[in-house]
Scaffold this motif. Structure first.
Motif, PDB file in Angstrom:
ATOM      1  N   MET A  52       0.823  -1.208   0.000  1.00 38.78           N
ATOM      2  CA  MET A  52       0.000   0.000   0.000  1.00 38.78           C
ATOM      3  C   MET A  52       0.858   1.260   0.000  1.00 38.78           C
ATOM      4  O   MET A  52       0.499   2.263  -0.609  1.00 38.78           O
ATOM      5  N   LEU A  53       1.992   1.208   0.674  1.00 38.25           N
ATOM      6  CA  LEU A  53       2.887   2.361   0.715  1.00 38.25           C
ATOM      7  C   LEU A  53       3.583   2.600  -0.622  1.00 38.25           C
ATOM      8  O   LEU A  53       3.993   3.724  -0.915  1.00 38.25           O
ATOM      9  N   SER A  54       3.695   1.561  -1.432  1.00 41.21           N
ATOM     10  CA  SER A  54       4.411   1.698  -2.705  1.00 41.21           C
ATOM     11  C   SER A  54       3.477   1.918  -3.903  1.00 41.21           C
ATOM     12  O   SER A  54       3.953   2.169  -5.000  1.00 41.21           O
ATOM     13  N   MET A  55       2.186   1.829  -3.689  1.00 38.70           N
ATOM     14  CA  MET A  55       1.223   1.975  -4.776  1.00 38.70           C
ATOM     15  C   MET A  55       0.876   3.438  -5.023  1.00 38.70           C
ATOM     16  O   MET A  55       1.149   4.301  -4.181  1.00 38.70           O
ATOM     17  N   SER A  56       0.214   3.691  -6.152  1.00 37.91           N
ATOM     18  CA  SER A  56      -0.328   5.024  -6.394  1.00 37.91           C
ATOM     19  C   SER A  56      -1.403   5.302  -5.351  1.00 37.91           C
ATOM     20  O   SER A  56      -1.977   4.372  -4.767  1.00 37.91           O
ATOM     21  N   ARG A  57      -1.678   6.559  -5.117  1.00 40.11           N
ATOM     22  CA  ARG A  57      -2.669   6.918  -4.085  1.00 40.11           C
ATOM     23  C   ARG A  57      -4.028   6.286  -4.347  1.00 40.11           C
ATOM     24  O   ARG A  57      -4.666   5.784  -3.428  1.00 40.11           O
ATOM     25  N   ARG A  58      -4.464   6.344  -5.596  1.00 40.26           N
ATOM     26  CA  ARG A  58      -5.791   5.823  -5.932  1.00 40.26           C
ATOM     27  C   ARG A  58      -5.872   4.326  -5.680  1.00 40.26           C
ATOM     28  O   ARG A  58      -6.805   3.831  -5.039  1.00 40.26           O
ATOM     29  N   ARG A  59      -4.912   3.588  -6.182  1.00 42.26           N
ATOM     30  CA  ARG A  59      -4.911   2.132  -6.003  1.00 42.26           C
ATOM     31  C   ARG A  59      -4.706   1.762  -4.538  1.00 42.26           C
ATOM     32  O   ARG A  59      -5.311   0.815  -4.036  1.00 42.26           O
ATOM     33  N   ALA A  60      -3.852   2.478  -3.850  1.00 46.39           N
ATOM     34  CA  ALA A  60      -3.619   2.207  -2.428  1.00 46.39           C
ATOM     35  C   ALA A  60      -4.896   2.441  -1.632  1.00 46.39           C
ATOM     36  O   ALA A  60      -5.197   1.693  -0.696  1.00 46.39           O
ATOM     37  N   ARG A  61      -5.650   3.465  -1.996  1.00 43.93           N
ATOM     38  CA  ARG A  61      -6.909   3.761  -1.305  1.00 43.93           C
ATOM     39  C   ARG A  61      -7.881   2.592  -1.456  1.00 43.93           C
ATOM     40  O   ARG A  61      -8.561   2.210  -0.490  1.00 43.93           O
ATOM     41  N   GLU A  62      -7.937   2.013  -2.646  1.00 44.99           N
ATOM     42  CA  GLU A  62      -8.828   0.873  -2.878  1.00 44.99           C
ATOM     43  C   GLU A  62      -8.435  -0.316  -2.017  1.00 44.99           C
ATOM     44  O   GLU A  62      -9.285  -0.944  -1.375  1.00 44.99           O
ATOM     45  N   LEU A  63      -7.151  -0.632  -1.995  1.00 45.17           N
ATOM     46  CA  LEU A  63      -6.686  -1.760  -1.195  1.00 45.17           C
ATOM     47  C   LEU A  63      -6.814  -1.462   0.296  1.00 45.17           C
ATOM     48  O   LEU A  63      -7.221  -2.321   1.077  1.00 45.17           O
ATOM     49  N   ARG A  64      -6.490  -0.228   0.674  1.00 46.84           N
ATOM     50  CA  ARG A  64      -6.573   0.139   2.091  1.00 46.84           C
ATOM     51  C   ARG A  64      -8.005   0.009   2.620  1.00 46.84           C
ATOM     52  O   ARG A  64      -8.225  -0.387   3.766  1.00 46.84           O
ATOM     53  N   THR A  65      -8.986   0.308   1.790  1.00 44.28           N
ATOM     54  CA  THR A  65     -10.389   0.150   2.193  1.00 44.28           C
ATOM     55  C   THR A  65     -10.693  -1.303   2.533  1.00 44.28           C
ATOM     56  O   THR A  65     -11.338  -1.598   3.550  1.00 44.28           O
ATOM     57  N   LEU A  66     -10.218  -2.212   1.703  1.00 40.86           N
ATOM     58  CA  LEU A  66     -10.441  -3.639   1.949  1.00 40.86           C
ATOM     59  C   LEU A  66      -9.694  -4.121   3.193  1.00 40.86           C
ATOM     60  O   LEU A  66     -10.247  -4.858   4.017  1.00 40.86           O
ATOM     61  N   VAL A  67      -8.447  -3.703   3.318  1.00 42.39           N
ATOM     62  CA  VAL A  67      -7.628  -4.140   4.446  1.00 42.39           C
ATOM     63  C   VAL A  67      -8.145  -3.532   5.747  1.00 42.39           C
ATOM     64  O   VAL A  67      -8.179  -4.182   6.787  1.00 42.39           O
ATOM     65  N   LYS A  68      -8.588  -2.279   5.714  1.00 41.66           N
ATOM     66  CA  LYS A  68      -9.088  -1.613   6.915  1.00 41.66           C
ATOM     67  C   LYS A  68     -10.317  -2.329   7.473  1.00 41.66           C
ATOM     68  O   LYS A  68     -10.480  -2.471   8.682  1.00 41.66           O
ATOM     69  N   ALA A  69     -11.176  -2.818   6.582  1.00 46.17           N
ATOM     70  CA  ALA A  69     -12.348  -3.568   7.035  1.00 46.17           C
ATOM     71  C   ALA A  69     -11.928  -4.810   7.812  1.00 46.17           C
ATOM     72  O   ALA A  69     -12.523  -5.138   8.858  1.00 46.17           O
ATOM     73  N   LEU A  70     -10.901  -5.479   7.351  1.00 48.08           N
ATOM     74  CA  LEU A  70     -10.383  -6.658   8.073  1.00 48.08           C
ATOM     75  C   LEU A  70      -9.719  -6.244   9.376  1.00 48.08           C
ATOM     76  O   LEU A  70      -9.908  -6.890  10.411  1.00 48.08           O
ATOM     77  N   ASP A  71      -8.944  -5.173   9.323  1.00 44.71           N
ATOM     78  CA  ASP A  71      -8.272  -4.684  10.536  1.00 44.71           C
ATOM     79  C   ASP A  71      -9.293  -4.313  11.613  1.00 44.71           C
ATOM     80  O   ASP A  71      -9.081  -4.577  12.796  1.00 44.71           O
ATOM     81  N   ASP A  72     -10.402  -3.707  11.202  1.00 45.37           N
ATOM     82  CA  ASP A  72     -11.439  -3.335  12.159  1.00 45.37           C
ATOM     83  C   ASP A  72     -12.065  -4.569  12.799  1.00 45.37           C
ATOM     84  O   ASP A  72     -12.396  -4.562  13.986  1.00 45.37           O
ATOM     85  N   ASP A  73     -12.221  -5.642  12.023  1.00 46.07           N
ATOM     86  CA  ASP A  73     -12.743  -6.896  12.582  1.00 46.07           C
ATOM     87  C   ASP A  73     -11.775  -7.536  13.543  1.00 46.07           C
ATOM     88  O   ASP A  73     -12.147  -8.170  14.517  1.00 46.07           O
ATOM     89  N   TYR A  74     -10.470  -7.372  13.252  1.00 42.63           N
ATOM     90  CA  TYR A  74      -9.447  -7.977  14.088  1.00 42.63           C
ATOM     91  C   TYR A  74      -9.390  -7.264  15.418  1.00 42.63           C
ATOM     92  O   TYR A  74      -9.316  -7.787  16.456  1.00 42.63           O
TER      93      TYR A  74
END
Length: 74
Positions: A52-74
């Motif tokens: 996520m740190l190495s991706m473009s902002r737009r693509r990182a935002r998409e992945l971060r949304t998915l990962v954040k949902a999992l992080d919130d569950d954890y």
């Protein structure tokens, strides 16, 4: 990073987060555990962060949304 590494890391992190006994998993346990055979979920999460740190902002935002949902569950 290699083709499919993000997908593998995401699947591993998602499987770990959705596992009912995930909080009982011992990161320091020696020997074979389920995650020792299939991969370390903490390393998978670290890999996702590095990607996520190495991706473009737009693509990182998409992945971060998915990962954040999992992080919130954890």
């Amino acid at each position: 990073m290699w083709p499919g590494s993000v997908e593998s890391a995401f699947i591993r992190w998602r499987a770990f987060v959705h596992q009912p006994n995930r909080r009982l998993w011992d990161y320091d346990q020696a020997g074979c555990t389920e995650w020792a055979c299939c991969g370390d979920p903490a390393q998978s999460r670290d890999h996702l962060e590095a990607v996520m740190l190495s991706m473009s902002r737009r693509r990182a935002r998409e992945l971060r949304t998915l990962v954040k949902a999992l992080d919130d569950d954890y």
